[in-house]
Design an enzyme around this catalytic site. Structure first.
Site, PDB file in Angstrom:
ATOM      1  N   GLY A  46     -19.344 -18.525 -49.678  1.00 57.73           N
ATOM      2  CA  GLY A  46     -20.061 -17.285 -49.942  1.00 57.73           C
ATOM      3  C   GLY A  46     -19.188 -16.318 -50.727  1.00 57.73           C
ATOM      4  O   GLY A  46     -19.170 -15.125 -50.451  1.00 57.73           O
ATOM      5  N   HIS A  47     -18.461 -16.872 -51.708  1.00 59.56           N
ATOM      6  CA  HIS A  47     -17.588 -16.056 -52.540  1.00 59.56           C
ATOM      7  C   HIS A  47     -17.238 -16.822 -53.822  1.00 59.56           C
ATOM      8  O   HIS A  47     -17.584 -17.980 -53.966  1.00 59.56           O
ATOM      9  CB  HIS A  47     -16.305 -15.683 -51.792  1.00 59.56           C
ATOM     10  CG  HIS A  47     -15.466 -16.856 -51.411  1.00 59.56           C
ATOM     11  ND1 HIS A  47     -15.583 -17.484 -50.192  1.00 59.56           N
ATOM     12  CD2 HIS A  47     -14.511 -17.528 -52.092  1.00 59.56           C
ATOM     13  CE1 HIS A  47     -14.725 -18.493 -50.141  1.00 59.56           C
ATOM     14  NE2 HIS A  47     -14.067 -18.546 -51.285  1.00 59.56           N
ATOM     15  N   ALA A  48     -16.554 -16.125 -54.704  1.00 60.46           N
ATOM     16  CA  ALA A  48     -15.999 -16.731 -55.922  1.00 60.46           C
ATOM     17  C   ALA A  48     -14.547 -16.301 -56.016  1.00 60.46           C
ATOM     18  O   ALA A  48     -14.121 -15.360 -55.341  1.00 60.46           O
ATOM     19  CB  ALA A  48     -16.768 -16.262 -57.157  1.00 60.46           C
ATOM     20  N   HIS A  49     -13.807 -16.995 -56.854  1.00 61.05           N
ATOM     21  CA  HIS A  49     -12.416 -16.630 -57.122  1.00 61.05           C
ATOM     22  C   HIS A  49     -12.275 -16.278 -58.590  1.00 61.05           C
ATOM     23  O   HIS A  49     -12.893 -16.897 -59.454  1.00 61.05           O
ATOM     24  CB  HIS A  49     -11.477 -17.783 -56.774  1.00 61.05           C
ATOM     25  CG  HIS A  49     -11.351 -18.007 -55.312  1.00 61.05           C
ATOM     26  ND1 HIS A  49     -10.555 -17.222 -54.510  1.00 61.05           N
ATOM     27  CD2 HIS A  49     -11.931 -18.909 -54.490  1.00 61.05           C
ATOM     28  CE1 HIS A  49     -10.639 -17.636 -53.267  1.00 61.05           C
ATOM     29  NE2 HIS A  49     -11.479 -18.657 -53.218  1.00 61.05           N
ATOM     30  N   ARG A  54     -19.471 -20.163 -54.686  1.00 62.25           N
ATOM     31  CA  ARG A  54     -19.676 -21.367 -53.888  1.00 62.25           C
ATOM     32  C   ARG A  54     -20.050 -21.028 -52.463  1.00 62.25           C
ATOM     33  O   ARG A  54     -19.601 -20.034 -51.892  1.00 62.25           O
ATOM     34  CB  ARG A  54     -18.442 -22.267 -53.910  1.00 62.25           C
ATOM     35  CG  ARG A  54     -17.329 -21.991 -52.920  1.00 62.25           C
ATOM     36  CD  ARG A  54     -16.443 -20.774 -53.175  1.00 62.25           C
ATOM     37  NE  ARG A  54     -16.066 -20.568 -54.536  1.00 62.25           N
ATOM     38  CZ  ARG A  54     -15.014 -21.088 -55.125  1.00 62.25           C
ATOM     39  NH1 ARG A  54     -14.168 -21.796 -54.446  1.00 62.25           N
ATOM     40  NH2 ARG A  54     -14.762 -20.845 -56.384  1.00 62.25           N
TER      41      ARG A  54
END
Length: 144
Positions: free
Chosen positions: A60-63, A107
């Site tokens: 539940g995040h991106a980098h 993702r």
């Protein structure tokens, strides 16, 4: 002011790669080997997800700059990836095949089978500033 690279902004779900992990077959069991040539980054952090309830999700995040390589060392799970315009759902169920996630991809990892373990190899140590945890902020980061 925060700096980003062009790659982070233009990366798409098509930039993800399924990479076969070299293995040595043996009647006593297979051995999978991850060495320098297997993945396109130096491993700086290793962690794994386990005992995840089947109705829960992780991620539940991106980098912004981090590369990750996900391996289903046991069981199965699905990786939902988004680039702001497109979305893919990738089933991970073979311990000799990993998923390379490039920077700038949202993702979510879901549908964990009982006893599943997701091993993650990362290109950098933990850095909270590299995370984008809100999807609206992610869309803004991507310029969408």
């Amino acid at each position: 002011m925060e700096t980003t690279t062009r790659q982070n902004i233009i990366s798409t779900v098509n930039d993800l790669q399924r990479i076969e992990i070299p293995k040595i077959k043996d009647a006593r069991g297979n051995l999978a080997v991850i060495e320098k040539e297997c993945i396109p980054f130096e491993i700086k952090r290793v962690y794994y997800l386990y005992d995840v309830p089947s109705d829960a999700f992780r991620g539940g995040h991106a980098h912004k700059t981090l590369y990750q390589f996900l391996i289903p060392v046991s069981g199965s799970f699905e990786v939902r990836v988004k680039d702001g315009c497109n979305e893919r759902l990738i089933t991970m169920n073979k311990p000799d095949k990993g998923l390379l996630i490039v920077p700038g991809i949202w993702r979510e990892i879901e549908n964990f089978s009982s006893g599943s373990v997701c091993l993650v190899l990362a290109s950098a140590e933990f850095n909270e500033d590299d995370y984008i945890r809100d999807f609206e902020d992610y869309l803004s980061f991507k310029g969408i």
